[in-house]
Design a protein around this motif. Sequence first.
Motif, PDB file in Angstrom:
ATOM      1  N   PRO A  86       0.657  -1.171   0.019  1.00  0.00           N
ATOM      2  CA  PRO A  86      -0.202  -0.052  -0.030  1.00  0.00           C
ATOM      3  C   PRO A  86       0.725   1.396  -0.071  1.00  0.00           C
ATOM      4  CG  PRO A  86      -0.177  -1.190   1.822  1.00  0.00           C
ATOM      5  CD  PRO A  86       0.491  -2.123   1.169  1.00  0.00           C
ATOM      6  N   ILE A  87       1.973   1.169   0.599  1.00  0.00           N
ATOM      7  CA  ILE A  87       3.033   2.441   0.575  1.00  0.00           C
ATOM      8  C   ILE A  87       3.303   2.806  -0.740  1.00  0.00           C
ATOM      9  CG2 ILE A  87       5.264   3.332   1.189  1.00  0.00           C
ATOM     10  CD1 ILE A  87       3.396   3.838   3.522  1.00  0.00           C
ATOM     11  N   ALA A 146      -6.651  -2.671  -6.664  1.00  0.00           N
ATOM     12  CA  ALA A 146      -6.946  -3.867  -6.567  1.00  0.00           C
ATOM     13  C   ALA A 146      -5.560  -4.782  -6.381  1.00  0.00           C
ATOM     14  CB  ALA A 146      -7.653  -4.262  -7.946  1.00  0.00           C
ATOM     15  N   PRO A 147      -4.520  -4.878  -7.497  1.00  0.00           N
ATOM     16  CA  PRO A 147      -3.120  -5.569  -7.267  1.00  0.00           C
ATOM     17  C   PRO A 147      -2.724  -5.484  -5.841  1.00  0.00           C
ATOM     18  CG  PRO A 147      -3.033  -4.479  -9.282  1.00  0.00           C
ATOM     19  CD  PRO A 147      -4.355  -3.965  -8.492  1.00  0.00           C
ATOM     20  N   GLY A 148      -2.480  -4.253  -5.215  1.00  0.00           N
ATOM     21  CA  GLY A 148      -2.035  -3.987  -4.108  1.00  0.00           C
ATOM     22  C   GLY A 148      -2.842  -4.465  -2.865  1.00  0.00           C
ATOM     23  N   GLU A 149      -4.169  -4.521  -3.106  1.00  0.00           N
ATOM     24  CA  GLU A 149      -5.085  -4.884  -1.962  1.00  0.00           C
ATOM     25  C   GLU A 149      -4.742  -6.539  -1.859  1.00  0.00           C
ATOM     26  OE1 GLU A 149      -7.941  -3.707  -0.137  1.00  0.00           O
ATOM     27  OE2 GLU A 149      -6.396  -2.204   0.083  1.00  0.00           O
ATOM     28  N   ARG A 150      -4.716  -7.155  -2.957  1.00  0.00           N
ATOM     29  CA  ARG A 150      -4.378  -8.478  -3.108  1.00  0.00           C
ATOM     30  C   ARG A 150      -3.175  -8.988  -2.149  1.00  0.00           C
ATOM     31  NH1 ARG A 150      -4.216 -13.554  -6.919  1.00  0.00           N
ATOM     32  NH2 ARG A 150      -4.990 -15.093  -5.443  1.00  0.00           N
ATOM     33  N   GLY A 203      -4.260 -12.906 -12.128  1.00  0.00           N
ATOM     34  CA  GLY A 203      -3.993 -13.408 -10.822  1.00  0.00           C
ATOM     35  C   GLY A 203      -3.903 -12.003  -9.921  1.00  0.00           C
ATOM     36  N   MET A 204      -3.298 -11.089 -10.484  1.00  0.00           N
ATOM     37  CA  MET A 204      -2.942  -9.674  -9.797  1.00  0.00           C
ATOM     38  C   MET A 204      -3.982  -9.009  -9.465  1.00  0.00           C
ATOM     39  SD  MET A 204       0.514  -9.346  -9.463  1.00  0.00           S
ATOM     40  CE  MET A 204       1.032  -7.611  -9.366  1.00  0.00           C
ATOM     41  N   TYR A 205      -5.139  -9.190 -10.525  1.00  0.00           N
ATOM     42  CA  TYR A 205      -6.366  -8.572 -10.269  1.00  0.00           C
ATOM     43  C   TYR A 205      -7.541  -9.172  -9.847  1.00  0.00           C
ATOM     44  CZ  TYR A 205      -4.738  -4.148 -12.231  1.00  0.00           C
ATOM     45  OH  TYR A 205      -4.071  -2.813 -12.456  1.00  0.00           O
ATOM     46  N   LYS A 206      -7.166 -10.381  -9.308  1.00  0.00           N
ATOM     47  CA  LYS A 206      -8.365 -11.118  -8.505  1.00  0.00           C
ATOM     48  C   LYS A 206      -8.645 -10.322  -7.540  1.00  0.00           C
ATOM     49  CE  LYS A 206      -9.171 -15.512  -6.110  1.00  0.00           C
ATOM     50  NZ  LYS A 206      -8.615 -16.583  -5.619  1.00  0.00           N
ATOM     51  N   GLY A 207     -10.281 -10.033  -7.597  1.00  0.00           N
ATOM     52  CA  GLY A 207     -11.324  -9.206  -6.720  1.00  0.00           C
ATOM     53  C   GLY A 207     -11.418  -8.149  -7.000  1.00  0.00           C
ATOM     54  N   THR A 208     -11.172  -7.718  -8.369  1.00  0.00           N
ATOM     55  CA  THR A 208     -11.459  -6.371  -8.783  1.00  0.00           C
ATOM     56  C   THR A 208     -12.921  -5.891  -8.646  1.00  0.00           C
ATOM     57  OG1 THR A 208      -9.405  -6.441 -10.453  1.00  0.00           O
ATOM     58  CG2 THR A 208     -11.187  -4.682 -11.021  1.00  0.00           C
ATOM     59  N   VAL A 209     -13.589  -6.801  -9.126  1.00  0.00           N
ATOM     60  CA  VAL A 209     -15.199  -6.565  -9.063  1.00  0.00           C
ATOM     61  C   VAL A 209     -15.709  -6.050  -7.716  1.00  0.00           C
ATOM     62  CG1 VAL A 209     -17.517  -7.476  -9.409  1.00  0.00           C
ATOM     63  CG2 VAL A 209     -15.616  -7.802 -11.110  1.00  0.00           C
TER      64      VAL A 209
END
Length: 301
Positions: free
Chosen positions: A78-79, A129-133, A167-173
């Motif tokens: 996140p930083i 989204a990628p940083g959150e995952r 895979g990086m953007y899993k959970g974007t929705v």
Amino acid sequence: MAEQPQPISPVKNFFAGGFGGVCLVFVGHPLDTIKVRLQTQPKPQPGQPPLYSGTFDCFRKTLVGEGVRGLYRGMAAPIIGVTPMFAVCFFGFGLGKRLQQRKPDDILTYPQLFAAGMLSGVFTTVIMAPGERIKCLLQIQAATGETKYSGSLDCAKQLYREAGIRGMYKGTVLTLMRDVPASGMYFMTYEWLKNILTPEGKSVSDLSVPRILFAGGLAGIFNWAVAIPPDVLKSRFQTAPPGKYANGFRDVLRELIREEGIASLYKGFTAVMIRAFPANAACFLGFEVAMKFLNWIAPGL
């Protein structure tokens, strides 16, 4: 309604938003770690107690088992992302306001401010989204006893190697479902509080530090009141093994309600609310201070 600030320079927005985001992450990350661990802890076996009995138990076990560093696990992702993310976030809000103004001095209604805030949520999801995952995976791995990832960069490399950009953007929705309405509430509440806290005859730009902290902190609470249910679903989905939820968030939602009830959508509520006020107060204060500094050193930028 009191006078609203006009859209600001994208360059100033980038640096001021980034500084505000760094303030938010540094203040709020420990309780974000607690929140994710509470949301993703495994269901206990019959007759066995849960891994964490609540927010303070999770905090104590993390601190005893891993020290202060354990509370800041996954903070690098996140930083690294906050500077462009908050720049885009505040720029998106400014753009949303500008698109609804017929002339530059138009004062927007609160529904219009809410719509502008929702646009900022769309903008930030691409970066967030990628940083959150990555953050969620790093936050839970210490609790599971496994060490699959050595850090944020290693986690990103493994995710990309295993499933590519998807895979990086899993959970974007689910990130969109969380951030679009929550961002609308976030900015609308902040603007509303700034207006009502501004003394008669004064400008919102002259608000004192305590009032900015109060407005920013309360805006964070309103933001998370909207965001918690989709955030729980997002955390579960992003940290699940590949293929577990074939139908996406619908499978996560069905499983949670079937096994743990509707209250499971508010897991981590205490940690989120304890974190929301100081983290978002720090964010908006950092943003306002940085903006004033940039306006002082480069008024024409």
